[in-house]
Design an enzyme around this catalytic site. Structure first.
Site, short mmCIF file in Angstrom:
data_model
loop_
_atom_site.label_atom_id
_atom_site.label_comp_id
_atom_site.label_asym_id
_atom_site.label_seq_id
_atom_site.Cartn_x
_atom_site.Cartn_y
_atom_site.Cartn_z
CG PHE A 141 -1.84 1.27 1.13
CD1 PHE A 141 -3.01 1.24 0.38
CD2 PHE A 141 -1.49 2.47 1.74
CE1 PHE A 141 -3.81 2.37 0.25
CE2 PHE A 141 -2.28 3.61 1.61
CZ PHE A 141 -3.45 3.55 0.88
CG ASP A 226 5.69 4.02 1.83
OD1 ASP A 226 5.68 4.74 2.84
OD2 ASP A 226 4.71 3.88 1.08
CE LYS A 255 -1.08 6.89 6.85
NZ LYS A 255 -0.69 5.93 5.82
C1 LIG Z 1 -0.88 5.98 4.38
C2 LIG Z 1 0.21 5.49 3.53
C3 LIG Z 1 0.49 6.06 2.28
C4 LIG Z 1 -0.35 7.15 1.68
O1 LIG Z 1 -0.41 8.29 2.48
P1 LIG Z 1 -1.59 9.36 2.24
O2 LIG Z 1 -1.20 10.50 3.14
O3 LIG Z 1 -2.86 8.70 2.67
O4 LIG Z 1 -1.58 9.72 0.81
C5 LIG Z 1 1.57 5.56 1.57
N1 LIG Z 1 2.32 4.56 2.05
C6 LIG Z 1 2.07 3.97 3.24
C7 LIG Z 1 2.97 2.86 3.72
C8 LIG Z 1 1.00 4.40 4.01
O5 LIG Z 1 0.74 3.79 5.17
#
Ligand SMILES: *Cc1c(COP(=O)(O)O)cnc(C)c1O
Length: 402
Positions: A141, A226, A255
């Protein structure tokens, strides 16, 4: 002011149904607790998917935001502002890197990382134009843009959003042999979550991240981690990659970087990577704005103390000890995770993840289900041990009743 039912009805009528929230309407929050429109209190065991690592209404973060609100909030990058250099310098130092490219949301940071890797591939590595490949993992994700869902393996996230962006190679998560085999002369990057959050808090096999680091170094490929959800204290370290003493080439952050106050994301890397951008080649109106920088600077200062990482380690050990006692007891088939972060698989016949989440809500605990039968637990790192234990008591009673 409206009741829960009224607020839900209006939301249902006037918002796109791209979410299926639990039937709770939050009106205020403090620390690890939220209060709904009817005065009921709930323990937040989700923390905005780690956006709220420092809790709701954190005093230091609110003070930093309020002070900046009164000074200047937005300049666009057409002009310098006096919080920008400090933010970039401090964030680069926290990551042990040289440069920062600030954006707003996580998806934008991932998009930025993809663009960085391609540009680096063409201009530094020498990949023929238009041929760059990025290796990603199944179950990933990374966000919701058209390019990012192009390499998702989740049908709900991907279906009917084509035509899809080419240039991505999907390999099974945790399989180093498959990853190494997917790397070719045109591979510019490997993009991975060090722990897969949405997939159910999947921790890869020991040695996997170190192996990815070796393969990418040997093959002159960027390792892009990520750490949007796994980073900034959640797992007991500043970065989840640290659990394997791995330093990626590129950190993708978001985040918690915005302290639960404003969206702040960034790509962080050395000059030989982020140096590929020249003026006009990438940007964002809101990226690196003064308010975002002021809040993020406070977040970085808080992470520098190490106290949140330590809390996540200590409380996380306790959480996992308690959760592991549930495995084999009938209702729980597996528990995964690291630090104050856990995925709990519910046994068939004991309710779906959604049903367990709804029953927990009735007892005053908010969690989120994922992939049908898993619930995710990720309270703010400021949660007290007493509150965590109370939340675990509620989980035990829901599981015992089911
Ligand atoms: C939440 C998340 C995203 C996307 O972040 P948004 O601020 O919702 O666009 C990308 N990668 C990971 C691992 C995430 O948990």
């Amino acid at each position: 002011m409206s009741t829960t039912a009224e607020a839900m009805r209006s939301a249902e009528a006037h918002s796109a149904h791209n979410y299926h929230p639990l039937p709770v309407v939050v009106a205020s929050a403090e620390g690890a607790w939220m209060t709904d429109v009817e005065g009921r209190r709930y323990l937040d065991m989700l923390a905005g998917y780690s956006a709220l690592n420092f809790g709701h209404g954190n005093r230091r973060l609110l003070d930093a935001a309020k002070a900046q609100l009164e000074r200047v909030t937005l300049t666009s990058r057409a002009f310098h502002h006096d919080r920008f250099a400090d933010f970039c310098t401090e964030l680069a130092a926290l990551c042990g890197k040289e440069m920062v490219l600030p954006m707003n949301t996580g998806a934008e940071a991932v998009e930025t990382a993809v663009k960085t890797a391609r540009k680096w591939g063409y201009e530094v590595k020498g990949v023929p134009d238009g041929q760059a490949k990025i290796v990603v993992a199944s179950g990933n994700f990374h966000g919701r843009t058209t390019t990012i869902v192009s390499f998702s393996t989740d049908h709900e996230a991907r279906d009917h959003y084509g035509p899809y962006t080419p240039g991505f190679e999907i390999v099974p998560y945790g399989d180093l042999t498959a990853l190494a085999a997917a790397v070719t002369a045109n591979t510019v990057a490997v993009l991975l979550e060090p722990i897969q959050g949405e997939a159910g808090v999947l921790v890869p096999p020991a040695g996997y991240l170190r192996g990815v680091r070796e393969v990418t170094r040997e093959r002159n490929v960027l390792f892009m981690a990520d750490e949007i959800q796994s980073g900034l204290g959640r797992t007991g370290k500043t970065f989840a990659c640290e659990h394997e003493e791995v330093v990626p080439d590129v950190y993708v952050l978001g985040k918690a970087l915005g302290g639960g106050v404003v969206p702040v994301s960034a790509v962080v890397a050395d000059r030989d990577v982020l140096g590929v951008f020249r003026p006009g080649e990438h940007g964002s109106t809101f990226g690196g704005n003064p308010l975002a920088c002021a809040v993020a600077l406070e977040v970085i200062a808080m992470l520098r103390t190490g106290e949140y990482q330590q809390r996540a380690t200590e409380l996380g050990d306790h959480l996992h000890r308690e959760l592991n006692l549930l495995v084999g007891g009938g209702a729980v088939t597996a528990v995964r995770g690291r630090g104050l972060w856990a995925g709990v698989d519910i046994a068939p016949g004991h309710g779906t993840g959604r049903e367990i989440s709804e029953r927990l809500m009735e007892l005053g605990v908010l969690v989120k289900d994922t992939h049908g039968s898993t619930i995710r637990i990720a309270p703010p790192l400021v949660i007290t041990k007493e509150d965590l234990d109370w939340g675990l008591d509620q989980l035990r009673s829901v599981l015992a009743a089911g």
